[in-house]
Design an enzyme around this catalytic site. Structure first.
Site, PDB file in Angstrom:
ATOM      1  N   ASP A   4       5.360  -5.317  -5.779  1.00  0.00           N
ATOM      2  CA  ASP A   4       6.683  -5.677  -6.554  1.00  0.00           C
ATOM      3  C   ASP A   4       6.850  -5.432  -7.835  1.00  0.00           C
ATOM      4  OD1 ASP A   4       9.045  -6.773  -6.691  1.00  0.00           O
ATOM      5  OD2 ASP A   4       8.448  -8.674  -5.481  1.00  0.00           O
ATOM      6  N   HIS A  60       9.742  -6.474  -9.833  1.00  0.00           N
ATOM      7  CA  HIS A  60      10.669  -7.175 -10.200  1.00  0.00           C
ATOM      8  C   HIS A  60      10.178  -8.440 -11.266  1.00  0.00           C
ATOM      9  CE1 HIS A  60      12.172  -5.378  -6.747  1.00  0.00           C
ATOM     10  NE2 HIS A  60      13.208  -5.330  -7.330  1.00  0.00           N
TER      11      HIS A  60
END
Lengths: 140, 476
Positions: free
Chosen positions: A15, A17
C-alpha cells in the site's frame, strides 16, 4: 526521550498511501509521543521488530487500499509470540473494499485482537485522545 | 630518500612493501612464511631481507606500519536484540572493523548460548540491543549473563544509551574490559557503526596484538594499527574518495578472493536509481564489507562448486572437455565441464597449497573464482523486488543499488598470479538479474598485492598512498 512514550506507525502491506499516516504521525508528535515511522510497504514483522527494539507501547497500523482484512490477520498472535502480547494495537483507514457497514467491519478487526479500529474520516485528535486514555493506568 | 615499510602479518605469509615517500613510488614487495607460532620476527626478518635484496633500504626506515590477520584474525561475536535490526547493525560494525564474525546472537541469551559464547573464546564481544530510549531489558539481561559466566573477553558496549553506564558497570564489576560507545542503531532508520568500529580498533591495538604474540614485532614495527581486512577497506575508501582535497575514482568495489573466504568491500551510497523505488530494510553503511565464509577457491572449493550449481552458474554441458582445448595465456580460459570442475574442487579442497601449472589448472581456478565472485557480489549487492499495488507495479529496494558503480578491483592470489583476471572480475556484473550489481564498470587488478599497504599508509600519507595505488593497479 526517556520519559516519552514510543509508538510505531506505518502503512501495512503493498500500500502506497502515505499521506494519512504522515498526518497522523505529525499529530502524535505534536501531542508529545516519540513516533517511529516505517513509511509504506511495511510488513507485520517490520512493525513488530521495530516495537521490540524501541520498546514501543503501541502500534498504529494504517491500511488504505482495501486489503486490510487479509493483511492484518494474525497480527496480535505474532505480537504475542514476540513477547508483545500486551502492546496497544490500533488500525485505521479504508480497511475493506466496497460498502460494508462500519460496525461489522469494526467487529472483524476487534475480533482479530486490535484494541481499536477507525473508519475513514477519523480525525487525528480522536486517536490521540484514545491513545492517551488507553495508556493511562486503569483505575484500581 | 624517505622510506616507508608496510607489513602484513598473515596466517601463511608475512608480506612487506617498500615505498619511497619522497618520490611517492613503489619500491618493491616481498614475502616470507609467517612464524607467529614461534617468533613472529623470524618471518618478518626474512621478508625484510628479501626486500633489501631488491635494493630497498630496510635499515632505519622513516615509517613502519603493520596490520595482521594472523592467529585466526580478529575473532568477534556480535550480540543484539532483533536479528534484522541491532544484531545486523552490530555485525556490520564488526565486519567494518576488519573482524571475523564467528557468531551472532539475538534476543536474550539462553544458558546454552552463554556457554557456547564462552567456549568460542572470541577476542572481542560487541554488545548491542535496543535503540536509544528503546528496549533495555534484553541488553541488561545479556550483560548480566556475560558477566556471570566468567567470560574474560573485552566487550564493546554499543546499545541503548539509556542503560549504557549500567551495562559497563555490570561488566566491569567482574573485571571485564568494557568500553562504552555510541549505539550502533540509535534510531531505527539511522545506522551508526563508526564509534563502535573505532573502539574495536583501539582494543585491537591495545590488547589483541599482544594476545596474538605479535608484540615482539614492536621492536621493528612501530605499530600494528589494524586488522588486515580493515586496511583493505581503508584502501577501498582511498581509491574511491581520493586523498583529502583530491578526487578519487568514484564509487568502488573491491573483491578479495581467498582460499577460505571471499570478501567484498564497497564504498558507495547505493541510493535507488530505479524510478519510484522505495528503500526498505536496515540503512546501509557507505563503507561496507561483507565476508562469505563458504566461498574460497581452496579449502572451500567444494562449497563454491555447490553454490555455483545451486545458482545455475556452471558451464553448459555442451562445453568441450578441458583437455581438448589449449589456449594461449591471457585469452578466454579454456571451457571447463561441470564434471571436471567438481573433480578439481574435491582435489583443491584436499590440497590447499596447490598452485596452478597447466592451462587447464588456470582455467579451473578462474572458473571457481568467477563463481565465488558472482555469488559473493550477489550477496553484497542490494535487490529490487516487484510489488503490485492498486496503482500498478512498484519497486521495493533492499540494500545498495550498485548499478552505476564505476570501479571494480580484484585482490588476492587469483588476481596477482592468475591468467584470467578480467573474466573473474566480470563475474561481479553477472548473476541474479534482480540484484543491483555494477553494470558497466572498469576493471583493475592488484597485481602487486599492495592494497593493504596503501590502506595502512593512508593513515599518515594519503597522497603518497593514493598515487602508489593508482599507478600500480593494472586495468584489465
Amino acid at each position: 526521550m526517556a520519559d516519552q512514550v514510543t509508538i510505531v506507525t506505518g502503512v501495512l502491506g503493498a500500500d502506497v498511501h502515505i499521506i494519512g499516516n504522515a498526518i497522523l504521525a505529525y499529530a502524535l508528535r505534536q501531542a508529545g509521543f516519540n513516533v517511529v515511522t516505517l513509511g509504506i510497504f511495511a510488513s507485520q514483522e517490520d512493525f513488530i521488530h521495530a516495537a521490540q527494539e524501541t520498546a514501543a507501547r503501541a502500534i498504529l497500523v494504517s491500511s488504505l487500499y482495501g486489503h486490510g482484512e487479509i493483511d492484518c490477520r494474525g497480527f496480535r498472535d505474532k505480537c504475542r509470540e514476540a513477547g508483545l502480547g500486551d502492546i496497544i494495537l490500533y488500525v485505521g483507514g479504508n480497511l475493506v473494499v466496497g460498502k460494508q457497514a462500519w460496525p461489522a467491519v469494526q467487529q472483524t478487526f476487534l475480533a482479530m485482537g486490535f484494541d481499536r479500529a477507525y473508519p475513514p474520516g477519523t480525525m487525528p485528535d480522536q486517536v490521540v485522545r484514545d491513545l492517551t486514555a488507553d495508556l493511562s493506568p486503569a483505575p484500581a | 630518500m624517505q622510506t616507508a615499510i608496510l607489513v602484513d602479518f598473515g596466517s601463511t605469509y608475512t608480506k612487506v612493501i617498500g615505498v619511497d615517500l619522497t618520490a611517492a613510488r613503489l619500491l618493491a614487495t616481498a614475502q616470507a612464511p609467517s612464524s607467529v607460532e614461534t617468533d613472529v620476527t623470524t618471518g618478518l626478518h626474512q621478508a625484510l631481507r628479501r626486500l633489501g635484496e631488491q635494493g630497498v633500504q630496510t635499515r632505519d626506515p622513516s615509517l613502519v606500519l603493520g596490520c595482521s590477520s594472523a592467529a585466526g584474525g580478529l575473532r568477534m561475536v556480535a550480540v543484539g536484540l532483533v536479528p534484522s535490526l541491532t544484531v545486523e547493525a552490530a555485525r556490520r560494525a564488526a565486519l567494518g572493523a576488519g573482524a571475523k564474525v564467528i557468531k551472532v546472537y539475538g534476543y536474550q541469551l539462553s544458558r546454552t548460548e552463554v556457554a557456547e559464547l564462552k567456549a568460542l573464546a572470541p577476542d572481542v564481544i560487541l554488545l548491542a540491543g535496543g535503540t536509544d530510549g528503546g528496549d533495555r531489558a534484553t541488553i541488561l539481561a545479556n550483560a548480566g549473563s556475560i558477566a556471570a559466566a566468567g567470560i574474560t573477553a573485552p566487550v564493546v558496549v554499543a546499545g541503548n544509551k539509556s542503560v549504557g553506564p549500567e551495562i559497563a558497570e555490570i561488566l566491569q564489576g567482574t573485571g571485564i574490559d568494557a568500553r562504552l560507545t555510541e549505539n550502533v542503531l540509535p534510531e531505527l532508520d539511522r545506522l551508526n557503526v563508526e564509534p563502535a568500529r573505532h573502539q574495536i580498533r583501539e582494543l585491537f591495538i591495545e590488547r589483541i596484538v599482544e594476545a596474538k604474540g605479535l608484540e615482539r614485532a614492536r621492536a621493528l614495527v612501530e605499530e600494528i594499527i589494524m586488522p588486515t581486512p580493515m586496511a583493505v577497506l581503508r584502501a577501498t575508501q582511498l581509491l574511491a574518495d581520493g586523498p583529502p582535497g583530491g578526487a578519487g575514482l568514484g564509487e568502488a568495489l573491491v573483491v578479495d578472493v581467498g582460499g577460505a573466504t571471499t570478501d567484498v568491500h564497497t564504498v558507495a551510497v547505493g541510493a535507488p536509481t530505479a524510478a519510484g523505488a522505495v528503500l526498505k530494510g536496515l540503512p546501509e553503511p557507505r563503507v561496507k564489507r561483507t565476508v562469505e565464509g563458504d566461498l574460497g577457491i581452496r579449502i572451500n572449493a567444494r562449497s563454491v562448486f555447490e553454490a555455483g550449481e545451486a545458482a545455475g552458474l556452471l558451464p553448459g554441458r555442451a562445453a568441450a572437455p578441458v583437455a581438448a582445448i589449449e589456449q594461449p595465456a591471457s585469452e578466454e580460459p579454456a571451457p571447463v565441464t561441470p564434471a571436471a570442475l567438481a573433480a578439481a574442487a574435491e582435489r583443491l579442497a584436499a590440497d590447499t597449497a596447490a598452485t596452478p601449472v597447466s592451462d587447464a589448472d588456470f582455467a579451473i581456478d578462474a572458473a571457481l573464482a568467477a563463481i565465488a565472485v558472482t555469488v559473493a557480489t550477489d550477496r553484497h549487492a542490494g535487490v529490487l523486488e516487484e510489488a503490485w499495488t492498486a496503482h500498478g507495479k512498484a519497486f521495493v529496494q533492499y540494500g545498495k543499488d550498485l548499478r552505476p558503480l564505476q570501479a571494480v578491483v580484484g585482490t588476492g592470489g587469483i588476481f596477482a598470479f592468475g591468467r584470467h583476471p578480467r573474466q573473474v572480475l566480470a563475474a561481479a556484473t553477472r548473476g541474479d538479474p534482480l540484484r543491483l550489481k555494477p553494470q558497466r564498470p572498469r576493471f583493475w587488478v592488484d597485481r602487486r598485492y599492495i592494497l593493504y599497504g596503501m590502506g595502512l599508509l593512508a593513515e599518515q600519507h594519503p597522497d603518497v598512498a593514493y598515487r602508489v595505488l593508482t599507478e600500480n593497479l593494472q586495468e584489465v
